[in-house]
Each structure stands twice: as structure tokens, then as C-alpha cells.
Design a protein around this motif. Structure first.
Motif, PDB file in Angstrom:
ATOM      1  N   UNK A 169       0.820  -1.221   0.000  1.00 50.39           N
ATOM      2  CA  UNK A 169       0.000   0.000   0.000  1.00 50.39           C
ATOM      3  C   UNK A 169       0.850   1.265   0.000  1.00 50.39           C
ATOM      4  N   UNK A 170       2.181   1.101  -0.057  1.00 51.37           N
ATOM      5  CA  UNK A 170       3.079   2.245  -0.160  1.00 51.37           C
ATOM      6  C   UNK A 170       2.803   2.984  -1.470  1.00 51.37           C
ATOM      7  N   UNK A 171       2.929   4.279  -1.609  1.00 48.93           N
ATOM      8  CA  UNK A 171       3.274   5.240  -0.566  1.00 48.93           C
ATOM      9  C   UNK A 171       2.034   5.757   0.177  1.00 48.93           C
ATOM     10  N   UNK A 189       0.291  10.016  -0.357  1.00 45.98           N
ATOM     11  CA  UNK A 189      -0.790  10.518  -1.200  1.00 45.98           C
ATOM     12  C   UNK A 189      -2.173  10.186  -0.651  1.00 45.98           C
ATOM     13  N   UNK A 190      -2.231   9.460   0.485  1.00 44.99           N
ATOM     14  CA  UNK A 190      -3.535   9.008   0.978  1.00 44.99           C
ATOM     15  C   UNK A 190      -4.138   9.989   2.000  1.00 44.99           C
ATOM     16  N   UNK A 191      -5.443   9.841   2.230  1.00 40.46           N
ATOM     17  CA  UNK A 191      -6.116  10.747   3.155  1.00 40.46           C
ATOM     18  C   UNK A 191      -5.810  10.363   4.599  1.00 40.46           C
ATOM     19  N   UNK A 216      -6.138   7.313  -5.367  1.00 45.05           N
ATOM     20  CA  UNK A 216      -6.001   6.850  -3.969  1.00 45.05           C
ATOM     21  C   UNK A 216      -5.139   5.588  -3.898  1.00 45.05           C
ATOM     22  N   UNK A 263       2.112  -3.353  -7.250  1.00 42.94           N
ATOM     23  CA  UNK A 263       1.106  -4.290  -6.744  1.00 42.94           C
ATOM     24  C   UNK A 263       1.132  -5.622  -7.507  1.00 42.94           C
ATOM     25  N   UNK A 276      -8.958  10.008  -4.874  1.00 41.68           N
ATOM     26  CA  UNK A 276      -8.489  10.717  -3.679  1.00 41.68           C
ATOM     27  C   UNK A 276      -8.718  12.215  -3.874  1.00 41.68           C
ATOM     28  N   UNK A 277      -8.523  12.966  -2.814  1.00 40.54           N
ATOM     29  CA  UNK A 277      -8.676  14.420  -2.858  1.00 40.54           C
ATOM     30  C   UNK A 277      -7.904  14.960  -4.063  1.00 40.54           C
TER      31      UNK A 277
END
Lengths: 272, 272
Positions: free
Chosen positions: A43-45, A48-50, B42, B49, B244-245
Motif C-alpha cells: 500500500x506504499x506510498x 498521497x492518501x487521506x 487513492x 502491486x 483521492x482528494x
């Protein structure tokens, strides 16, 4: 949960491979401590996630490490430290250290002029977490921050002393040099690998603060104070858990760790 | 699902912002077509992956776009094209184009000597998908591939003509130049932004193949052949969905698109 035992491992976690610079500093500083490392490579990086997503992932990792019977937690990821450290301290009964607090404390001890520079990824810099942590130790410090988005890919490419990296460092540090600072915090777990080059570019005018070394020192002190230092003098046990196929983790990670990684175990994110 | 209508939009998707170079080429080539873009910001990047995860995410996006009543699908992400294009063609009744097939076809048309170079991200290069696509068009072609991991972060930093980027390009292309090739495929949706610099570094010896332009040409032909070209001559409608935002998507995206993005809609990954 029962009281942590001194013989239990230290739990270190990161969104990927970068936290291995902290593991390396721990191995050097505390050669008899067992360590469990968790890198969320699937799930890196995180940058950029909320916030709510980062908190959610972080608590899953904390839960996993607690099941591994760790005696303390080290947040070796600047993004998780910036966004979710408070949440971790809320939910975990274990002692928790994080790279941002450790880096801030070390910077404050290092500076003479009170001017502190911080370099990091855009997410870390934009979170303002270093400035907050430094100002919580004293309002008199002047903090100047600079995002260096290309340093992580350059380190992962292995171009630690390459002319491209030198030119990039000169470009990023140009505005830093004109500020009245005497200390520069390496606010990203990838940056210790650039220390020789950055020292060279910065010259004698700046002291570099390596959060990995700072947190290893704090860990030693914390274990001593809480009676949690491992009394055993046998070869320690190192375990590495990652969430994706560990191919790249191994090749890049051995550069970070400066030694072989041994066995790496893959954990499915569905099992977290 | 009912038959697609000519007035329906083209569906374009990518793991992030890169596919906007394809959208830009489509806007130039087909100025009256409506477009729906989906960027999975997101969960970007997909490159790290596993295959099953990429397939799963890709099919979620295809499902979303089909609900938006698109008349065809364009896989504008090299990783998804390399790993999941077949799966998409299996599940969707719509016409599907992907950047790898388009780039391969264009390279084969372009080469005189039969020697074709491909540059891309490590995932794309390691997947060997371009070489497979080119060899499926003829076994006589010689394909030389080179991963250029720093080009994406350099483009996202906006250093399109920067000395650092030039030095990096010279380093990456050095082994490419000694090969007997006359054509170089830009095998990543970020690379068209480096075309002026790469042309300059490569000099007249190499023809550069821009997959974005190649796929826009193929789209025009496909719509014509299948009677799906939009007959309306009104201002087209462009819609952008991200997971994502959309802050960074907007700032970086407008550089990719060469114009304002207008409204961007955020879709939660839990709703996919």
C-alpha cells in the motif's frame, strides 16, 4: 494484554522500505535487541492518501505488531508519525517513539543559532509536523522547511553519489542555504543514505540531524528507564514482514540496511 | 447492456494522472468527442502491486465506466495494459484499446531497420509486454528495453527541461544508443512531456513514438469503422473522476493536459 517483557522484540514499522534505516541504527546502537519490522509495501506510498485512510492502515499494523508480542513501538515513517502518532498512543498501552519527535528533539539540542532547516517529502513538509514538534520544545526556534520530492526515487535508484543527485541536492538546498540556520534535519527515512553527499553539498556550515540515529538513542534510553532492555547477550532475532511480494524490498532494503536481510515473510493485507 | 451510442463518451482510465496525455491527444485528434476520465489516485501507483490486485482494481474501474455509459474503453496505463488488458476484453462487450498495443503497432510502422527501443517504468519493462506486442506483429523485430525509473518523478516535479533531467536522460539512454535501433517507444504516459528534451538528447538518429498520439489515431479509426463517431458538432463534455482528494491531480494534471481541468469529481474506493 500482559506487561511487555524485556526479552520481547522492538516493533518498528513503515509504509515501505525506508524504516530499515531506523532498524540499521537500532542494530548498531542496541546489538542485543530483537526486532520485528513491518513494511506495508502493498500500500506504499502513504503520502498521497487521506488522513482517515492512513490512520486506519496504521492501526492495523499496530494491532499486527502487538500480536507479535513487541515490547515497544517505533513509528519509522514520517507520514504515519505526522498523521497518526497520536492515534497510536491513544490505542496502544506500549511505549511509542516516532521519528518526528526524535528528530525535533535532536535538532533542538544541536542548534546554536536557533535556526533549524528541515528537508522531507512534500507530504511531511506540508503537514508542518516537524515545525509543530520543534515549536512545542520552545517558541524561540526558527524553522525553515523544504520539500525534496526527488530524493526518495534517487535513493531507490541507488544513485547515492551520482552527479544527477548532486545537481538535484544543490538545486533543493539553494533556498535553504540563504536562511539563517545551522542545523538540517533529514526528515525522511530515505535521506540517511544521502548523508555523505548532503554533507559535502552543505559543507561545514550545517550540522545534519539523522532521525534514525536520534531515535535509536531515544530507544536505548527508554528501554533503560523502563527496565525493558534485553538482558540476554545472544545473537538477536530479526524478523521482517511485508505486504507485497518481497523482491524489490530485498534488493533496495539490503542497501538501506547495509547487510543481508535474511528471511522476509509476506502478510496479506486481507489478514490485517 | 444496451448497444453503445455514438453520442456516448469515450472512457479513458489510468492509475493516476498520466493518462491525461492520452486525453490531450484525443482532444486534439477528436475535438467533438465527449470523454470520461478515471484516475485511481487513492491507490496509485499500480506498478508495485501484484497481478491479482491490479486485475481486481482494473475491473472495478471498468465497471464504473460502463455505468457512465461509455461507448468504448481506453486503457491509458501501461501497467494495467501489461497485466489486465486481456481480462478487460474478456469481461467487457465494448471495444477496448490499450497504450501498449497502440505503441507497438506504431513502432512497427515507424522502424526501417527493424530495431526498436522501448523505455518505460521498471514494471512495464519487466513485464516484457511491449516486446510481446511487437513480436506478435512480426518475429523479425529486434526489441531493446530500458527502464527509466526517475522519469516519472522528474515529470511530476515539473523539471521538463531541467539540467538534472537532461543528465538523467543521457545516463538512461547511453546503453540504448549503442543498440542498432532507429525507433524509440515512449512506453509510459508521463514521457510525452519529456519529448522535446528526449528528441534533443537522442538527436536525429531516433524517431520517437508517442503512444498517446498513436492511440488517438487508432481511436479515430475504430470509431469511424464501427459507426461510433459522435456526429454532434457541439462543445464536448469532459468529466474527470479520481479516488483521492484532487489537489495534486489538478496541479500536475493541468500540466499534462495543457489546459484547465474544470470540475473534478471524487469517488470513494468503497463505492467502486
Amino acid at each position: 494484554m500482559s506487561q511487555p517483557q524485556a526479552s520481547c522484540p522492538i516493533g518498528v514499522f513503515d509504509s515501505g522500505v525506508g524504516g530499515l534505516t531506523v532498524v540499521r541504527a537500532l542494530m548498531d546502537r542496541l546489538p542485543f535487541e530483537n526486532i520485528v519490522y513491518f513494511g506495508d509495501t502493498a500500500r506504499v506510498p502513504y503520502g498521497v492518501k487521506s488522513v482517515s485512510t492512513i490512520e486506519h492502515f496504521t492501526l492495523q499494523i499496530v494491532d499486527f505488531l502487538q500480536k507479535q508480542q513487541v515490547k515497544m513501538l517505533i513509528i519509522a515513517c514520517n507520514t504515519m508519525a505526522a498523521v497518526a502518532a497520536e492515534k497510536v498512543r491513544e490505542v496502544s498501552p506500549l511505549p511509542v517513539l516516532d521519528v518526528i519527535e526524535a528528530g525535533a528533539r535532536c535538532a533542538v539540542q544541536s542548534t546554536q543559532s536557533g535556526g533549524i532547516g528541515v528537508i522531507g517529502t512534500p507530504t511531511t513538509i506540508n503537514s508542518n509536523a516537524y515545525a509543530r514538534a520543534i515549536h512545542s520544545l520552545g517558541q524561540q526556534y526558527h524553522v525553515y522547511s523544504q520539500a525534496c520530492p526527488l530524493f526518495v526515487p534517487l535513493v531507490e535508484e541507488g544513485w547515492l553519489e551520482h552527479p544527477v543527485t548532486r545537481l538535484t541536492a544543490e538545486e533543493y538546498l539553494k533556498p535553504v542555504f540563504v536562511e539563517q540556520i545551522d542545523t538540517l534535519v533529514l526528515g525522511c527515512t530515505h535521506y540517511p543514505l544521502l548523508k555523505p553527499l548532503l554533507s559535502d553539498v552543505a559543507g561545514p556550515r550545517l550540522k545534519l540531524v539523522d532521525s534514525a540515529i536520534a531515535i535509536a538513542d531515544e530507544t536505548a534510553q527508554l528501554l533503560q528507564e523502563q527496565g525493558l532492555a534485553n538482558p540476554q547477550r545472544t545473537m538477536p532475532d530479526y524478523r521482517y514482514f511485508v505486504t507485497d511480494v518481497p523482491l524489490k524490498f530485498r534488493s533496495v532494503g539490503e542497501r538501506f540496511l547495509g547487510r543481508n536481510l535474511g528471511a522476509i515473510e509476506q502478510v496479506s493485507i486481507d489478514r490485517l
